[in-house]
Design an enzyme around this catalytic site. Structure first.
Site, PDB file in Angstrom:
ATOM      1  CG  ASN A 246      44.926  29.577  39.817  1.00 30.57           C
ATOM      2  OD1 ASN A 246      46.605  29.611  39.074  1.00 30.57           O
ATOM      3  ND2 ASN A 246      44.451  31.019  39.867  1.00 30.57           N
TER       4      ASN A 246
ATOM      5  CG  ASP B  61      46.810  37.678  36.298  1.00 33.25           C
ATOM      6  OD1 ASP B  61      46.168  37.246  36.344  1.00 33.25           O
ATOM      7  OD2 ASP B  61      47.228  38.274  37.176  1.00 33.25           O
TER       8      ASP B  61
HETATM    9  C1  IPE Z   1      48.118  33.670  38.777  1.00 32.75           C
HETATM   10  O1  IPE Z   1      47.653  34.320  38.349  1.00 32.75           O
HETATM   11  C2  IPE Z   1      48.370  32.615  38.128  1.00 32.75           C
HETATM   12  C3  IPE Z   1      48.590  31.761  37.580  1.00 32.75           C
HETATM   13  C4  IPE Z   1      49.046  33.209  36.127  1.00 32.75           C
HETATM   14  C5  IPE Z   1      48.655  30.641  36.718  1.00 32.75           C
HETATM   15  P1  IPE Z   1      45.975  34.354  39.460  1.00 32.75           P
HETATM   16  O2  IPE Z   1      45.240  35.654  38.683  1.00 32.75           O
HETATM   17  O3  IPE Z   1      45.627  33.607  40.293  1.00 32.75           O
HETATM   18  O4  IPE Z   1      46.636  35.255  40.705  1.00 32.75           O
HETATM   19  P2  IPE Z   1      45.847  36.193  41.577  1.00 32.75           P
HETATM   20  O5  IPE Z   1      44.815  35.654  42.241  1.00 32.75           O
HETATM   21  O6  IPE Z   1      44.940  37.514  41.208  1.00 32.75           O
HETATM   22  O7  IPE Z   1      47.247  37.098  43.031  1.00 32.75           O
HETATM   23  C1  IPE Z   2      45.740  33.977  34.169  1.00 31.88           C
HETATM   24  O1  IPE Z   2      44.422  34.442  33.952  1.00 31.88           O
HETATM   25  C2  IPE Z   2      45.986  32.324  33.791  1.00 31.88           C
HETATM   26  C3  IPE Z   2      45.148  31.734  35.146  1.00 31.88           C
HETATM   27  C4  IPE Z   2      45.587  32.030  36.375  1.00 31.88           C
HETATM   28  C5  IPE Z   2      45.059  30.227  34.475  1.00 31.88           C
HETATM   29  P1  IPE Z   2      43.072  34.843  34.472  1.00 31.88           P
HETATM   30  O2  IPE Z   2      42.174  33.832  34.690  1.00 31.88           O
HETATM   31  O3  IPE Z   2      43.817  35.262  36.384  1.00 31.88           O
HETATM   32  O4  IPE Z   2      42.884  36.391  34.259  1.00 31.88           O
HETATM   33  P2  IPE Z   2      42.093  37.162  35.428  1.00 31.88           P
HETATM   34  O5  IPE Z   2      42.983  37.395  35.937  1.00 31.88           O
HETATM   35  O6  IPE Z   2      40.903  36.874  35.841  1.00 31.88           O
HETATM   36  O7  IPE Z   2      41.753  38.698  34.359  1.00 31.88           O
HETATM   37 MG    MG Z   3      44.215  36.647  37.087  1.00 32.89          MG
END
Ligand code: IPE
Ligand code: IPE
Ligand code: MG
Length: 251
Positions: free
Chosen positions: A73, A25
Site C-alpha cells: 500500500n 477491503d
Molecule cells: C489488501 O487490500 C490490503 C489491506 C486491506 C490493507 P488491497 O486493496 O491493498 O489489495 P489488492 O491490491 O486489491 O490486492
Molecule cells: C481497503 O480499502 C483499505 C486499504 C487497503 C488501506 P481500499 O482502499 O483498498 O478500497 P478499494 O479496494 O480501492 O475499494
Molecule cells: Mg482494495
C-alpha cells in the site's frame, strides 16, 4: 431456519472462532459509490472497525486481526498514504480509551519503524497501557506483508544457526512459527475478506494454512455487526477436516 439473531447469538453458535482475521477491503469503492473522496471511505471504515470489534467481543472471539495497511500500500498516492496515517493517529486518540475500558489489548504487526514517528508513539503508548489488563486482543497489521514476515523469520533462523545456537537439521514448522512477528498468537480460524476479491494480497500466508475463508461482496464501510455475525454463522456450518476424513460435526 434462521439460526441466529444478534441478541441470542452466543447460544445459537456452537463453534465460535478463537481468532478471526479480516482483510478490510473496499473503502475506495464505497466512497466512489457515494460520490465521495477515497479518504471518506477509509474514515467510514474506522466505524466498521469499532462495530466489528464490539461484535467480536460479544461473540467471545478472543483475537481479531485487521489488515489496515500492506507493505504494497506504500505505492498509493502520497495524499492517500498520509491521510491513512493521520486516520490511524486519530483512531488511537479517539478510541484508545474505548479499547482500555473494554479490556482490549492492542498489538501491531508489520514494519513498525516505517510508520510516521507520531503514529508510532501513539500506538506504542496504547500498546503499553492495554497490555496490563485484557481479555481480548486486537491486532492491527500495519505496513504488513507476509512474505517479508517469513523472510525476516528465515533471516533470524539463519543467524542463530550461523552463531551455533541452533542446529539447521532441527528446523521444523514450529521453529518457523516461533520466529514470526507474533509467535504467541494462535493461527486464525476464520479469514474474512470484504468487497469480493478472491485473493490473499500477502496476508498471513503461513498462519492461514487451515483457516476457513469467507468472502463477501459487502464493502468494508458497510460491514457491521450483522455482517460479522453472518460470517460467524457461516463458520459454524463448516466442517474442518485438517486433511482427515471426519469432522467434529461428522461430515
Ligand atoms: C489488501 O487490500 C490490503 C489491506 C486491506 C490493507 P488491497 O486493496 O491493498 O489489495 P489488492 O491490491 O486489491 O490486492
Ligand atoms: C481497503 O480499502 C483499505 C486499504 C487497503 C488501506 P481500499 O482502499 O483498498 O478500497 P478499494 O479496494 O480501492 O475499494
Ligand atoms: Mg482494495
Amino acid at each position: 431456519m434462521m439460526k441466529s439473531s444478534i441478541g441470542n447469538l452466543k447460544s445459537s453458535i456452537d463453534n465460535v472462532p478463537e481468532h478471526v482475521a479480516i482483510i478490510m477491503d473496499g473503502n475506495g469503492r464505497w466512497a466512489k459509490q457515494h460520490g465521495l473522496p477515497r479518504l471518506k471511505g477509509h474514515e467510514e471504515g474506522t466505524q466498521s472497525v469499532r462495530a466489528v470489534l464490539r461484535a467480536a467481543r460479544q461473540a467471545g472471539v478472543k483475537y481479531l486481526t485487521i489488515y489496515a495497511f500492506s507493505t504494497e500500500n506504500w505505492i498509493r498516492p502520497k495524499d492517500e498514504v498520509e491521510g491513512l496515517m493521520k486516520l490511524l493517529a486519530r483512531f488511537a486518540d479517539r478510541y484508545g480509551d474505548e479499547l482500555l475500558e473494554n479490556k482490549v489489548r492492542l498489538l501491531v504487526m508489520g514494519q513498525f519503524e516505517r510508520l510516521p514517528s507520531s503514529v508510532q508513539k501513539k500506538l506504542s503508548k496504547l500498546m503499553e497501557k492495554s497490555a496490563k489488563d485484557y481479555e481480548y486482543t486486537l491486532i492491527v497489521a500495519l505496513s504488513y506483508g507476509s512474505r517479508t514476515e517469513i523472510a525476516d523469520a528465515a533471516k533470524a533462523i539463519a543467524r542463530e544457526a550461523a552463531a551455533g545456537e541452533l542446529d539447521p537439521e532441527s528446523v521444523d514448522e514450529e521453529t518457523i512459527a516461533k520466529h514470526l512477528y507474533l509467535p504467541d498468537v494462535p493461527d486464525p480460524d476464520l479469514m474474512i475478506r470484504t468487497s469480493g476479491e478472491l485473493r490473499l494480497s500477502n496476508f498471513l500466508l503461513w498462519q492461514l494454512s487451515y483457516a476457513e475463508l469467507y468472502v463477501t461482496d459487502t464493502f468494508w464501510p458497510d460491514f457491521r455487526e450483522k455482517e460479522f455475525f453472518q460470517a460467524l454463522d457461516a463458520f459454524d456450518q463448516r466442517g474442518r477436516r485438517y486433511g482427515g476424513i471426519v469432522t467434529q460435526k461428522g461430515r
